[in-house]
Design an enzyme around this catalytic site. Sequence first.
Site, PDB file in Angstrom:
ATOM      1  N   LEU A  20      -8.449  -1.122   2.221  1.00 35.79           N
ATOM      2  CA  LEU A  20      -8.082  -2.505   1.904  1.00 35.79           C
ATOM      3  C   LEU A  20      -8.871  -3.495   2.776  1.00 35.79           C
ATOM      4  O   LEU A  20      -9.407  -4.489   2.279  1.00 35.79           O
ATOM      5  CB  LEU A  20      -6.575  -2.727   2.111  1.00 35.79           C
ATOM      6  CG  LEU A  20      -6.101  -4.133   1.766  1.00 35.79           C
ATOM      7  CD1 LEU A  20      -6.147  -4.369   0.263  1.00 35.79           C
ATOM      8  CD2 LEU A  20      -4.690  -4.385   2.282  1.00 35.79           C
ATOM      9  N   ASP A  82      -3.832   3.794  18.555  1.00 38.11           N
ATOM     10  CA  ASP A  82      -2.901   4.562  17.720  1.00 38.11           C
ATOM     11  C   ASP A  82      -1.561   3.833  17.802  1.00 38.11           C
ATOM     12  O   ASP A  82      -1.053   3.627  18.916  1.00 38.11           O
ATOM     13  CB  ASP A  82      -2.795   5.992  18.274  1.00 38.11           C
ATOM     14  CG  ASP A  82      -1.941   6.874  17.378  1.00 38.11           C
ATOM     15  OD1 ASP A  82      -0.963   6.357  16.785  1.00 38.11           O
ATOM     16  OD2 ASP A  82      -2.249   8.071  17.274  1.00 38.11           O
ATOM     17  N   LYS A 145       2.150  -4.356   0.991  1.00 43.04           N
ATOM     18  CA  LYS A 145       3.127  -3.640   0.164  1.00 43.04           C
ATOM     19  C   LYS A 145       2.840  -2.137   0.265  1.00 43.04           C
ATOM     20  O   LYS A 145       1.718  -1.774   0.576  1.00 43.04           O
ATOM     21  CB  LYS A 145       3.064  -4.119  -1.284  1.00 43.04           C
ATOM     22  CG  LYS A 145       1.868  -3.562  -2.086  1.00 43.04           C
ATOM     23  CD  LYS A 145       2.134  -3.454  -3.561  1.00 43.04           C
ATOM     24  CE  LYS A 145       1.311  -2.336  -4.140  1.00 43.04           C
ATOM     25  NZ  LYS A 145       1.434  -1.959  -5.452  1.00 43.04           N
ATOM     26  N   ASP A 174       2.318  -9.939  -1.773  1.00 43.90           N
ATOM     27  CA  ASP A 174       2.139  -9.328  -3.081  1.00 43.90           C
ATOM     28  C   ASP A 174       0.903 -10.038  -3.624  1.00 43.90           C
ATOM     29  O   ASP A 174       0.968 -11.214  -3.987  1.00 43.90           O
ATOM     30  CB  ASP A 174       3.349  -9.585  -3.988  1.00 43.90           C
ATOM     31  CG  ASP A 174       3.162  -8.933  -5.352  1.00 43.90           C
ATOM     32  OD1 ASP A 174       2.008  -8.752  -5.761  1.00 43.90           O
ATOM     33  OD2 ASP A 174       4.163  -8.603  -6.005  1.00 43.90           O
ATOM     34  N   HIS A 175      -0.229  -9.335  -3.658  1.00 44.66           N
ATOM     35  CA  HIS A 175      -1.485 -10.052  -3.913  1.00 44.66           C
ATOM     36  C   HIS A 175      -1.505 -10.680  -5.313  1.00 44.66           C
ATOM     37  O   HIS A 175      -2.303 -11.564  -5.586  1.00 44.66           O
ATOM     38  CB  HIS A 175      -2.703  -9.152  -3.685  1.00 44.66           C
ATOM     39  CG  HIS A 175      -2.857  -8.059  -4.683  1.00 44.66           C
ATOM     40  ND1 HIS A 175      -2.239  -6.850  -4.561  1.00 44.66           N
ATOM     41  CD2 HIS A 175      -3.556  -8.010  -5.835  1.00 44.66           C
ATOM     42  CE1 HIS A 175      -2.549  -6.099  -5.595  1.00 44.66           C
ATOM     43  NE2 HIS A 175      -3.353  -6.772  -6.391  1.00 44.66           N
ATOM     44  N   ASP A 232       5.502   1.320  -8.148  1.00 41.74           N
ATOM     45  CA  ASP A 232       4.146   0.852  -7.853  1.00 41.74           C
ATOM     46  C   ASP A 232       3.872  -0.518  -8.482  1.00 41.74           C
ATOM     47  O   ASP A 232       3.149  -1.327  -7.913  1.00 41.74           O
ATOM     48  CB  ASP A 232       3.129   1.875  -8.382  1.00 41.74           C
ATOM     49  CG  ASP A 232       1.746   1.685  -7.765  1.00 41.74           C
ATOM     50  OD1 ASP A 232       1.677   1.355  -6.569  1.00 41.74           O
ATOM     51  OD2 ASP A 232       0.739   1.852  -8.489  1.00 41.74           O
ATOM     52  N   HIS A 237       4.880  -6.502  -8.713  1.00 36.13           N
ATOM     53  CA  HIS A 237       4.034  -7.415  -9.509  1.00 36.13           C
ATOM     54  C   HIS A 237       4.720  -7.882 -10.792  1.00 36.13           C
ATOM     55  O   HIS A 237       4.718  -9.070 -11.119  1.00 36.13           O
ATOM     56  CB  HIS A 237       2.718  -6.740  -9.900  1.00 36.13           C
ATOM     57  CG  HIS A 237       1.992  -6.119  -8.758  1.00 36.13           C
ATOM     58  ND1 HIS A 237       1.923  -6.708  -7.515  1.00 36.13           N
ATOM     59  CD2 HIS A 237       1.298  -4.960  -8.647  1.00 36.13           C
ATOM     60  CE1 HIS A 237       1.218  -5.937  -6.701  1.00 36.13           C
ATOM     61  NE2 HIS A 237       0.830  -4.873  -7.364  1.00 36.13           N
TER      62      HIS A 237
HETATM   63  P1  NAP Z   1      -6.234   3.514   4.217  1.00 39.77           P
HETATM   64  O1  NAP Z   1      -7.561   3.372   3.575  1.00 39.77           O
HETATM   65  O2  NAP Z   1      -5.613   4.869   4.282  1.00 39.77           O
HETATM   66  O3  NAP Z   1      -6.381   2.929   5.706  1.00 39.77           O
HETATM   67  C1  NAP Z   1      -5.371   3.093   6.667  1.00 39.77           C
HETATM   68  C2  NAP Z   1      -5.830   2.487   7.980  1.00 39.77           C
HETATM   69  O4  NAP Z   1      -4.838   2.763   8.952  1.00 39.77           O
HETATM   70  C3  NAP Z   1      -7.132   3.040   8.490  1.00 39.77           C
HETATM   71  O5  NAP Z   1      -7.858   2.014   9.137  1.00 39.77           O
HETATM   72  C4  NAP Z   1      -6.667   4.057   9.535  1.00 39.77           C
HETATM   73  O6  NAP Z   1      -7.698   4.225  10.474  1.00 39.77           O
HETATM   74  C5  NAP Z   1      -5.456   3.342  10.101  1.00 39.77           C
HETATM   75  N1  NAP Z   1      -4.474   4.247  10.720  1.00 39.77           N
HETATM   76  C6  NAP Z   1      -3.949   5.376  10.193  1.00 39.77           C
HETATM   77  N2  NAP Z   1      -3.090   5.932  11.059  1.00 39.77           N
HETATM   78  C7  NAP Z   1      -3.062   5.121  12.148  1.00 39.77           C
HETATM   79  C8  NAP Z   1      -2.371   5.163  13.386  1.00 39.77           C
HETATM   80  N3  NAP Z   1      -1.513   6.148  13.698  1.00 39.77           N
HETATM   81  N4  NAP Z   1      -2.595   4.159  14.277  1.00 39.77           N
HETATM   82  C9  NAP Z   1      -3.450   3.159  13.990  1.00 39.77           C
HETATM   83  N5  NAP Z   1      -4.143   3.066  12.829  1.00 39.77           N
HETATM   84  C10 NAP Z   1      -3.948   4.044  11.930  1.00 39.77           C
HETATM   85  O7  NAP Z   1      -5.156   2.567   3.558  1.00 39.77           O
HETATM   86  P2  NAP Z   1      -5.422   1.206   2.747  1.00 39.77           P
HETATM   87  O8  NAP Z   1      -5.706   1.545   1.328  1.00 39.77           O
HETATM   88  O9  NAP Z   1      -6.409   0.384   3.487  1.00 39.77           O
HETATM   89  O10 NAP Z   1      -3.974   0.543   2.742  1.00 39.77           O
HETATM   90  C11 NAP Z   1      -3.452  -0.129   3.875  1.00 39.77           C
HETATM   91  C12 NAP Z   1      -2.134  -0.792   3.468  1.00 39.77           C
HETATM   92  O11 NAP Z   1      -2.390  -1.720   2.415  1.00 39.77           O
HETATM   93  C13 NAP Z   1      -1.076   0.156   2.900  1.00 39.77           C
HETATM   94  O12 NAP Z   1       0.196  -0.329   3.227  1.00 39.77           O
HETATM   95  C14 NAP Z   1      -1.273   0.047   1.392  1.00 39.77           C
HETATM   96  O13 NAP Z   1      -0.110   0.390   0.697  1.00 39.77           O
HETATM   97  C15 NAP Z   1      -1.597  -1.417   1.279  1.00 39.77           C
HETATM   98  N6  NAP Z   1      -2.353  -1.774   0.079  1.00 39.77           N
HETATM   99  C16 NAP Z   1      -3.587  -1.255  -0.142  1.00 39.77           C
HETATM  100  C17 NAP Z   1      -4.297  -1.622  -1.269  1.00 39.77           C
HETATM  101  C18 NAP Z   1      -5.689  -1.109  -1.527  1.00 39.77           C
HETATM  102  O14 NAP Z   1      -6.284  -1.536  -2.533  1.00 39.77           O
HETATM  103  N7  NAP Z   1      -6.236  -0.234  -0.705  1.00 39.77           N
HETATM  104  C19 NAP Z   1      -3.734  -2.535  -2.185  1.00 39.77           C
HETATM  105  C20 NAP Z   1      -2.470  -3.060  -1.932  1.00 39.77           C
HETATM  106  C21 NAP Z   1      -1.790  -2.670  -0.788  1.00 39.77           C
HETATM  107  P3  NAP Z   1      -7.840   5.524  11.420  1.00 39.77           P
HETATM  108  O15 NAP Z   1      -7.785   6.707  10.536  1.00 39.77           O
HETATM  109  O16 NAP Z   1      -9.154   5.304  12.085  1.00 39.77           O
HETATM  110  O17 NAP Z   1      -6.714   5.448  12.358  1.00 39.77           O
END
Ligand code: NAP
Length: 488
Positions: A20, A82, A145, A174-175, A232, A237
């Site tokens: 994200l 962390d 979310k 909620d984007h 979801d 939304h």
């Molecule tokens: P992601 O790609 O899995 O990224 C998760 C992030 O959290 C990474 O930077 C990871 O980096 C870090 N992380 C994981 N465990 C950690 C820990 N113990 N301490 C500190 N940092 C930690 O997830 P994402 O898709 O970006 O989603 C992030 C949030 O946005 C979620 O709540 C998701 O539901 C929401 N969201 C995402 C999207 C989307 O399009 N991606 C859309 C709407 C909402 P490291 O592994 O380096 O720690």
Amino acid sequence: MVDTEREPVLILMFGATGDLACRKLYPALFELYKKNHEFAVIGLARRQHTHESYRSMIDRTLDQNSEQRRDFLERFYYQPLDVGQPYHFALLKNIAEQIDTKYNLHGNRIFYLSLAPRFFGSAAENLKKAGITETQGWKRAVIEKPFGHDLASAKELNEQLLRVFDESEVYRIDHYLGKEMVQNIEALRFANPIFESIWDHRHIANVQITLSETLGVGDRASYYDQTGALLDMVQNHILQLLILTAMEPPSRFDTEDIRQEKVKVLKAIRTMSRDTIANELIRAQYKAGVMPDGTRITGYHNENNIDTDSKTETFVAARFFVDNYRWSGVPFYIRTGKRMAAKSTEIVIQFKDITQNPFFCQLHKAGPNLLVIHIQPDEGLSLKLNVKEFGEAGDTIPISMNFSNHHDSKSSTPDAYERLIGDCLRGDSTNFTRWDEVAYSWTLTDSIVAAWNDIPLDYYEAGTMGPSSSDELLARDGFCWWPLTKME
Ligand code: NAP
């Protein structure tokens, strides 16, 4: 609404290396930087980065032709962290203070939790314990979310957050609420007396909200299989789109008045019970099929990382009623699903037919008046009217008046995240969800989950608009789903 426009701020970006952040948040911050918002950012995640390698990572997410990239990137710093390790937060406190002083940020802080939801609570708690939230300036927490997975978990999460932040400091994203045409629903309704005067049960036959995706679960399979289409898409939304369509005009256009009206709609939505749900809701899963472009799609239960006997729904259609005077008896049909024939989010308002007039017998040929709000991928409005066929003797034919936000203006239209982060920088929480709104949306969703185990899972072919039972849901009331239209 607090007007803190253009006040400098330190953004603590949790999940700084995630999908994200890279796809949406850095490009949005860059656009805001170009519009003179002043901030510095500390990126936080577990993996190792130097400030330089972090900046290079961000640089790759930006439009490479822009001149201000270098200045923008210099404002980014990285701190490995962390969320479960309190001593990492002690280190963070020091670096936050140094950057605060360097850029004269007056202790203003935004904590952007772009993390898996299970980390929200511990991140907030450790921030407080380390004293990072005790600051001379203002503080805000942006929460991605999903906010919980049912009412109980949402309450628990909320309690954790409220130990650290005041409700007015919590920005639950909620984007969808940042999208151009979603924000336009209020303007369309409340700035146009011709619509507002007929926006009720006397003139509207039904409302149809579609949020269809052509994509499958991709690399979110294990998350999606635990979640399904209801949690979801509907809980957040779709309910937001329904609320904006149904809400009463607020007495003033101020944050709390608007939020108050939104909550009233949620409270008025009729809950479903075991006795009624079979008539009100369809849950289905896609099986193998062919997409309109000819791509063959495997069935959901054959997707990678999905249980072969998974009963998770990839499609939901439902009929909701908003039990208040304005909407008495008007069905709000919603549908959402994966691997459907088209990617589209739109709201169709179907107006009632006129029962007695000279053109009545021809109206069936022409069809009802429809107002279509195109949210994505097209952005615009269509109004379907009936006119006499030009030059010919008598037939009534449908015409469509279209307003489309064309590509030229689209490139200058802010993305939803840019808009919402911009709102947060300014202290405007209107387009973020207040706790009671989240709580009522979970109450409604929980009532569905509690009732729906008795209804069988239906199936639909990938590449279609869902199962035939979804069409029957409307046919029973004498309606049909209007075909999705593409704007010119
Ligand atoms: P992601 O790609 O899995 O990224 C998760 C992030 O959290 C990474 O930077 C990871 O980096 C870090 N992380 C994981 N465990 C950690 C820990 N113990 N301490 C500190 N940092 C930690 O997830 P994402 O898709 O970006 O989603 C992030 C949030 O946005 C979620 O709540 C998701 O539901 C929401 N969201 C995402 C999207 C989307 O399009 N991606 C859309 C709407 C909402 P490291 O592994 O380096 O720690």
